[in-house]
Design a protein around this motif. Structure first.
Motif, PDB file in Angstrom:
ATOM      1  N   LEU A 141       0.794  -1.226   0.000  1.00  0.00           N
ATOM      2  CA  LEU A 141       0.000   0.000   0.000  1.00  0.00           C
ATOM      3  C   LEU A 141       0.826   1.276   0.000  1.00  0.00           C
ATOM      4  O   LEU A 141       0.514   2.224  -0.724  1.00  0.00           O
ATOM      5  CB  LEU A 141      -0.943   0.009   1.210  1.00  0.00           C
ATOM      6  N   ASN A 142       1.863   1.351   0.824  1.00  0.00           N
ATOM      7  CA  ASN A 142       2.617   2.597   0.968  1.00  0.00           C
ATOM      8  C   ASN A 142       3.364   2.957  -0.307  1.00  0.00           C
ATOM      9  O   ASN A 142       3.805   2.087  -1.053  1.00  0.00           O
ATOM     10  CB  ASN A 142       3.605   2.496   2.130  1.00  0.00           C
ATOM     11  N   GLU A 149       9.281  -1.371  -6.820  1.00  0.00           N
ATOM     12  CA  GLU A 149       7.986  -0.922  -7.334  1.00  0.00           C
ATOM     13  C   GLU A 149       7.297  -0.033  -6.310  1.00  0.00           C
ATOM     14  O   GLU A 149       7.322  -0.314  -5.111  1.00  0.00           O
ATOM     15  CB  GLU A 149       7.082  -2.110  -7.659  1.00  0.00           C
ATOM     16  N   LYS A 150       6.663   1.019  -6.768  1.00  0.00           N
ATOM     17  CA  LYS A 150       5.903   1.904  -5.896  1.00  0.00           C
ATOM     18  C   LYS A 150       4.620   1.202  -5.450  1.00  0.00           C
ATOM     19  O   LYS A 150       4.028   0.411  -6.176  1.00  0.00           O
ATOM     20  CB  LYS A 150       5.542   3.200  -6.623  1.00  0.00           C
ATOM     21  N   HIS A 155      -0.366   5.539  -7.173  1.00  0.00           N
ATOM     22  CA  HIS A 155      -1.317   5.738  -8.262  1.00  0.00           C
ATOM     23  C   HIS A 155      -2.308   6.843  -7.910  1.00  0.00           C
ATOM     24  O   HIS A 155      -3.032   6.740  -6.906  1.00  0.00           O
ATOM     25  CB  HIS A 155      -2.075   4.440  -8.556  1.00  0.00           C
ATOM     26  N   ARG A 156      -2.393   7.857  -8.735  1.00  0.00           N
ATOM     27  CA  ARG A 156      -3.309   8.958  -8.488  1.00  0.00           C
ATOM     28  C   ARG A 156      -4.763   8.520  -8.571  1.00  0.00           C
ATOM     29  O   ARG A 156      -5.641   9.146  -7.961  1.00  0.00           O
ATOM     30  CB  ARG A 156      -3.059  10.085  -9.499  1.00  0.00           C
ATOM     31  N   THR A 250       4.462  -8.355  -5.481  1.00  0.00           N
ATOM     32  CA  THR A 250       4.823  -6.949  -5.648  1.00  0.00           C
ATOM     33  C   THR A 250       3.555  -6.098  -5.801  1.00  0.00           C
ATOM     34  O   THR A 250       2.489  -6.606  -6.173  1.00  0.00           O
ATOM     35  CB  THR A 250       5.709  -6.747  -6.886  1.00  0.00           C
ATOM     36  N   PRO A 251       3.669  -4.790  -5.534  1.00  0.00           N
ATOM     37  CA  PRO A 251       2.510  -3.905  -5.709  1.00  0.00           C
ATOM     38  C   PRO A 251       1.959  -3.931  -7.129  1.00  0.00           C
ATOM     39  O   PRO A 251       0.741  -3.842  -7.321  1.00  0.00           O
ATOM     40  CB  PRO A 251       3.072  -2.525  -5.356  1.00  0.00           C
ATOM     41  N   GLY A 252       2.844  -4.069  -8.120  1.00  0.00           N
ATOM     42  CA  GLY A 252       2.388  -4.114  -9.500  1.00  0.00           C
ATOM     43  C   GLY A 252       1.492  -5.298  -9.788  1.00  0.00           C
ATOM     44  O   GLY A 252       0.540  -5.201 -10.574  1.00  0.00           O
TER      45      GLY A 252
END
Length: 272
Positions: A141-142, A149-150, A155-156, A250-252
């Motif tokens: 989440l963060n 990976e973010k 994500h906006r 992963t976040p992706g």
């Protein structure tokens, strides 16, 4: 060297590996393994003989106790080394197919949400029960993310609500309703007495009771996703969730799955 040649060099083909294999200890094919366990008995000779008896029932023969450590006055920890008679049909092992959805770049994830929903996709995440290990949920989440990976906060078009640790099921359901969550992400790391399975089943049952209609944006129940390192013994149907993610996720992968599951009408061609 070409890419194809590198692949053949770095990853052995199945035909290059023996079909029938045994464990490796000191030499190839010697079938030696090492295992550890704790017995509820005081350390001593009788305890070591009990450990050997257990090892033989486990199929280790011959077996040796190579390490003994008292764990207080009433428990003893053992490491046993021994030979097994089991064979593994390596060629006959069926490997599960890869993910059924593509990994999408951040721009396509943003475009998919904006195109189909025309609003931000709402994700609520938490560690439930007595679980206080937030490393996993924070990694997804963060914004700092995981493995380069973010996280979803990057994500906006995704609104993230991270409730943190030791959240009760009642609190999670209430927050999901209050924020009109499209997806709920639950992380479970503590596995003693199968707490992760019991907690997840309780959570899933509560959401199914609270949302009588089908999953989908604006339709009813949020997508239920659970993650943790020890869910490999159960299936989604058994837990009552829509997706299980294991260690190394992963976040992706999670973001791409959200698009796949919640926005089935969108296809990458729409970005052209």
């Amino acid at each position: 060297m070409t890419r194809q040649q590198q692949t053949r060099t770095d990853v052995p083909e199945i035909q290059d590996i023996p079909s029938i294999i045994r464990p490796y200890g000191d030499t190839t094919g010697d079938a030696m393994v090492q295992t550890s366990f704790t017995l509820p008995v005081p350390a001593g000779k009788r305890a070591e003989l009990a450990a050997l008896a257990l090892a033989r029932q486990m199929g280790l023969d011959p077996a040796s106790v190579v390490h003994v450590k008292p764990m207080g006055p009433d428990f003893t920890f053992f490491i046993v080394y021994g030979k097994v008679n089991h064979l593994i049909d390596y060629a006959g092992i069926e490997v599960p197919e890869g993910r059924e959805y593509p990994l999408l770049p951040a721009k396509e994830i943003e475009l998919a949400i904006r195109t189909v929903l025309n609003r931000r996709l709402v994700v609520v995440g938490a560690c439930i029960g007595t679980d206080a290990h937030t490393v996993g949920i924070d990694a997804i989440l963060n914004v700092k993310g995981f493995a380069g990976e973010k996280g979803l906060e990057y994500h906006r078009e995704i609104q993230v609500v991270n409730m943190g640790a030791q959240v009760t099921v009642e609190e999670l359901v209430a927050r999901a309703k209050a924020d009109n969550a499209d997806a709920v992400l639950v992380s479970q790391v503590v596995t003693q007495k199968n707490a992760h399975i019991h907690n997840t089943k309780q959570m899933a049952a509560a959401f199914h009771d609270a949302y009588p209609t089908a999953v989908g944006p604006g339709m009813g129940r949020p997508l239920l996703i659970v993650g943790g390192p020890r869910f490999d013994t159960v299936t989604e149907d058994e837990l009552g969730v829509d997706r299980i993610f294991g260690k190394g996720t992963t976040p992706g992968e999670v973001a791409s799955y959200l698009v796949h599951a919640l926005l089935p009408s969108w296809t990458p061609e729409e970005s052209a």
